[in-house]
Scaffold this motif. Structure first.
Motif, PDB file in Angstrom:
ATOM      1  N   LEU A 162     -82.218-120.382 -68.703  1.00 29.70           N
ATOM      2  CA  LEU A 162     -82.220-119.520 -68.011  1.00 29.70           C
ATOM      3  C   LEU A 162     -81.111-119.819 -66.391  1.00 29.70           C
ATOM      4  O   LEU A 162     -80.326-119.384 -65.404  1.00 29.70           O
ATOM      5  CB  LEU A 162     -83.671-119.064 -67.262  1.00 29.70           C
ATOM      6  CG  LEU A 162     -83.849-117.743 -67.578  1.00 29.70           C
ATOM      7  CD1 LEU A 162     -85.703-117.322 -67.641  1.00 29.70           C
ATOM      8  CD2 LEU A 162     -83.104-115.826 -67.944  1.00 29.70           C
ATOM      9  N   VAL A 163     -81.615-121.558 -66.304  1.00 35.11           N
ATOM     10  CA  VAL A 163     -81.509-122.780 -65.580  1.00 35.11           C
ATOM     11  C   VAL A 163     -79.394-122.500 -65.420  1.00 35.11           C
ATOM     12  O   VAL A 163     -78.919-122.166 -64.628  1.00 35.11           O
ATOM     13  CB  VAL A 163     -81.661-123.922 -65.660  1.00 35.11           C
ATOM     14  CG1 VAL A 163     -81.196-124.596 -64.244  1.00 35.11           C
ATOM     15  CG2 VAL A 163     -83.596-123.673 -65.243  1.00 35.11           C
ATOM     16  N   VAL A 164     -78.928-122.475 -66.688  1.00 39.24           N
ATOM     17  CA  VAL A 164     -78.003-122.721 -66.886  1.00 39.24           C
ATOM     18  C   VAL A 164     -77.303-122.074 -66.279  1.00 39.24           C
ATOM     19  O   VAL A 164     -76.478-121.306 -66.444  1.00 39.24           O
ATOM     20  CB  VAL A 164     -77.861-123.100 -67.937  1.00 39.24           C
ATOM     21  CG1 VAL A 164     -76.032-123.210 -68.925  1.00 39.24           C
ATOM     22  CG2 VAL A 164     -78.256-124.548 -68.420  1.00 39.24           C
ATOM     23  N   GLN A 165     -77.934-120.613 -67.235  1.00 39.31           N
ATOM     24  CA  GLN A 165     -77.266-118.715 -66.457  1.00 39.31           C
ATOM     25  C   GLN A 165     -77.202-118.629 -65.599  1.00 39.31           C
ATOM     26  O   GLN A 165     -76.171-118.031 -64.093  1.00 39.31           O
ATOM     27  CB  GLN A 165     -77.704-117.726 -67.521  1.00 39.31           C
ATOM     28  CG  GLN A 165     -77.094-116.652 -67.103  1.00 39.31           C
ATOM     29  CD  GLN A 165     -78.352-115.306 -67.591  1.00 39.31           C
ATOM     30  OE1 GLN A 165     -79.691-115.386 -68.009  1.00 39.31           O
ATOM     31  NE2 GLN A 165     -77.923-113.972 -67.053  1.00 39.31           N
ATOM     32  N   ALA A 166     -78.302-119.266 -64.996  1.00 38.40           N
ATOM     33  CA  ALA A 166     -78.599-119.048 -62.844  1.00 38.40           C
ATOM     34  C   ALA A 166     -76.950-119.579 -62.408  1.00 38.40           C
ATOM     35  O   ALA A 166     -76.661-119.729 -61.517  1.00 38.40           O
ATOM     36  CB  ALA A 166     -79.199-119.519 -62.911  1.00 38.40           C
ATOM     37  N   ALA A 167     -76.423-121.479 -62.900  1.00 40.11           N
ATOM     38  CA  ALA A 167     -75.537-121.779 -62.064  1.00 40.11           C
ATOM     39  C   ALA A 167     -75.444-122.274 -60.739  1.00 40.11           C
ATOM     40  O   ALA A 167     -74.738-121.655 -60.248  1.00 40.11           O
ATOM     41  CB  ALA A 167     -74.235-121.456 -62.705  1.00 40.11           C
ATOM     42  N   GLY A 168     -76.816-121.961 -60.048  1.00 35.57           N
ATOM     43  CA  GLY A 168     -77.097-121.946 -58.710  1.00 35.57           C
ATOM     44  C   GLY A 168     -77.568-120.874 -58.010  1.00 35.57           C
ATOM     45  O   GLY A 168     -77.252-121.153 -56.981  1.00 35.57           O
ATOM     46  N   ARG A 169     -76.687-119.651 -58.649  1.00 33.30           N
ATOM     47  CA  ARG A 169     -76.802-118.582 -57.772  1.00 33.30           C
ATOM     48  C   ARG A 169     -77.490-117.761 -57.594  1.00 33.30           C
ATOM     49  O   ARG A 169     -78.220-116.961 -56.632  1.00 33.30           O
ATOM     50  CB  ARG A 169     -76.014-117.684 -58.912  1.00 33.30           C
ATOM     51  CG  ARG A 169     -74.663-117.705 -59.311  1.00 33.30           C
ATOM     52  CD  ARG A 169     -74.200-116.446 -59.923  1.00 33.30           C
ATOM     53  NE  ARG A 169     -74.312-116.410 -61.972  1.00 33.30           N
ATOM     54  CZ  ARG A 169     -74.678-115.783 -62.300  1.00 33.30           C
ATOM     55  NH1 ARG A 169     -74.205-114.627 -61.866  1.00 33.30           N
ATOM     56  NH2 ARG A 169     -75.138-115.921 -63.398  1.00 33.30           N
ATOM     57  N   ILE A 170     -79.453-117.946 -57.889  1.00 34.87           N
ATOM     58  CA  ILE A 170     -80.429-117.821 -57.907  1.00 34.87           C
ATOM     59  C   ILE A 170     -81.684-119.130 -58.300  1.00 34.87           C
ATOM     60  O   ILE A 170     -80.730-120.136 -59.406  1.00 34.87           O
ATOM     61  CB  ILE A 170     -80.676-116.750 -58.838  1.00 34.87           C
ATOM     62  CG1 ILE A 170     -82.425-116.340 -58.566  1.00 34.87           C
ATOM     63  CG2 ILE A 170     -80.833-116.959 -60.426  1.00 34.87           C
ATOM     64  CD1 ILE A 170     -82.299-114.363 -58.227  1.00 34.87           C
ATOM     65  N   GLN A 171     -82.643-119.421 -58.030  1.00 36.83           N
ATOM     66  CA  GLN A 171     -83.461-120.393 -58.691  1.00 36.83           C
ATOM     67  C   GLN A 171     -84.382-119.889 -58.801  1.00 36.83           C
ATOM     68  O   GLN A 171     -84.560-118.553 -59.875  1.00 36.83           O
ATOM     69  CB  GLN A 171     -84.102-120.880 -56.352  1.00 36.83           C
ATOM     70  CG  GLN A 171     -83.673-121.564 -56.078  1.00 36.83           C
ATOM     71  CD  GLN A 171     -84.013-122.103 -54.283  1.00 36.83           C
ATOM     72  OE1 GLN A 171     -86.174-122.184 -54.701  1.00 36.83           O
ATOM     73  NE2 GLN A 171     -83.755-121.566 -53.454  1.00 36.83           N
ATOM     74  N   ILE A 172     -84.817-120.849 -60.041  1.00 36.11           N
ATOM     75  CA  ILE A 172     -85.778-120.093 -60.918  1.00 36.11           C
ATOM     76  C   ILE A 172     -87.046-121.870 -61.531  1.00 36.11           C
ATOM     77  O   ILE A 172     -86.637-122.933 -60.950  1.00 36.11           O
ATOM     78  CB  ILE A 172     -84.637-120.789 -62.666  1.00 36.11           C
ATOM     79  CG1 ILE A 172     -83.632-120.493 -63.096  1.00 36.11           C
ATOM     80  CG2 ILE A 172     -86.137-120.749 -63.707  1.00 36.11           C
ATOM     81  CD1 ILE A 172     -83.764-118.546 -62.990  1.00 36.11           C
TER      82      ILE A 172
END
Length: 247
Positions: A162-172
């Motif tokens: 999920l962190v990889v998919q989020a790519a800084g767009r949203i926090q996990i």
């Protein structure tokens, strides 16, 4: 990595603030899965010196909202803003488990100007990747999740994805049975924060008479906060050291 402590009373609020929490989630009735806190507790929290986000959940049970539930939630968000808190924690599901984008959008609009965390309704969605994209599109600040596992440490691989998919767009943020010993796994997953209750069951004091009162209740524990704070600090220090080594 930030440390978020969830509390449901004034005692827990004071302990979390004194114990070094970076952020506090404020709720009522942790034993019921966390409900909306009282206005009085919100007002006290506003003066604690730590950013506080209030749970918006008008009742126990599932995450499906009726029109009345949503109306109450919107009023509660206004109360959060009036109290001067830093954010809200929300979550609404459709009958099939997907995020209820329409209900969430109305709450996010009501919360304009403060942060929004999506709670573990995310973990009942049938497709985590799709739910993450929906949360990004809605403008959610962060997702609290155990990676679709019962405990976040067991979902560490999913959290990393999920962190990889989020790519800084949203926090996990890792949440769900979090303990100090789990922090290295969360650091390896590169999550933005960890979330924990740091509570223990303690007997209910005072006379009970014929009332049917539960024999104990979860109460925030200073020693558990200290252990988790130390683990997160160590993870931060180690991460900074590794970053310098790679430069």
């Amino acid at each position: 990595m930030q440390l978020e402590i969830v509390v449901d009373d004034a005692e827990g609020l004071a302990l979390a603030a004194a114990g070094g929490a970076d952020r506090i989630e404020l709720c009522a009735a942790l034993a019921l899965g966390a409900l909306t806190p009282s206005v009085g507790l919100m007002r006290r929290a506003a003066a604690c010196g730590v950013p506080v986000h209030a749970m918006i959940r008008p009742r126990a049970g599932d995450f499906l909202f009726s029109a009345d539930d949503l109306s109450v939630a919107l009023d509660d968000i206004r109360a959060v803003r009036d109290a001067g808190l830093a954010g809200v924690v929300i979550g609404v599901s459709r009958p099939d488990g997907r995020l209820d984008a329409e209900a969430l959008a109305r709450q996010i609009d009501a919360a304009a100007g403060i942060e929004v965390t999506l709670h573990r309704c995310f973990d009942v969605t049938p497709d985590a990747a799709q739910a993450l994209e929906a949360a990004v599109a809605l403008g959610v600040t962060r997702i609290m999740t155990a990676g679709h596992a019962a405990r976040a440490v067991d979902g560490a691989a999913a959290l990393s994805a999920l962190v990889v998919q989020a790519a800084g767009r949203i926090q996990i943020m890792a949440g769900g049975g979090v303990e100090a010993a789990h922090v290295p796994a969360f650091a390896a997953a590169a999550v933005d924060a960890v979330h924990a209750a740091c509570s223990v069951a303690r007997p209910v004091a005072g006379p009970r008479g014929s009332l049917r009162i539960a024999p104990d209740r979860p109460r925030t524990d200073a020693a558990l906060i200290a252990a988790l704070r130390a683990a997160v600090t160590a993870a931060r220090t180690g991460g900074a050291f590794l970053a310098r080594q790679s430069d």
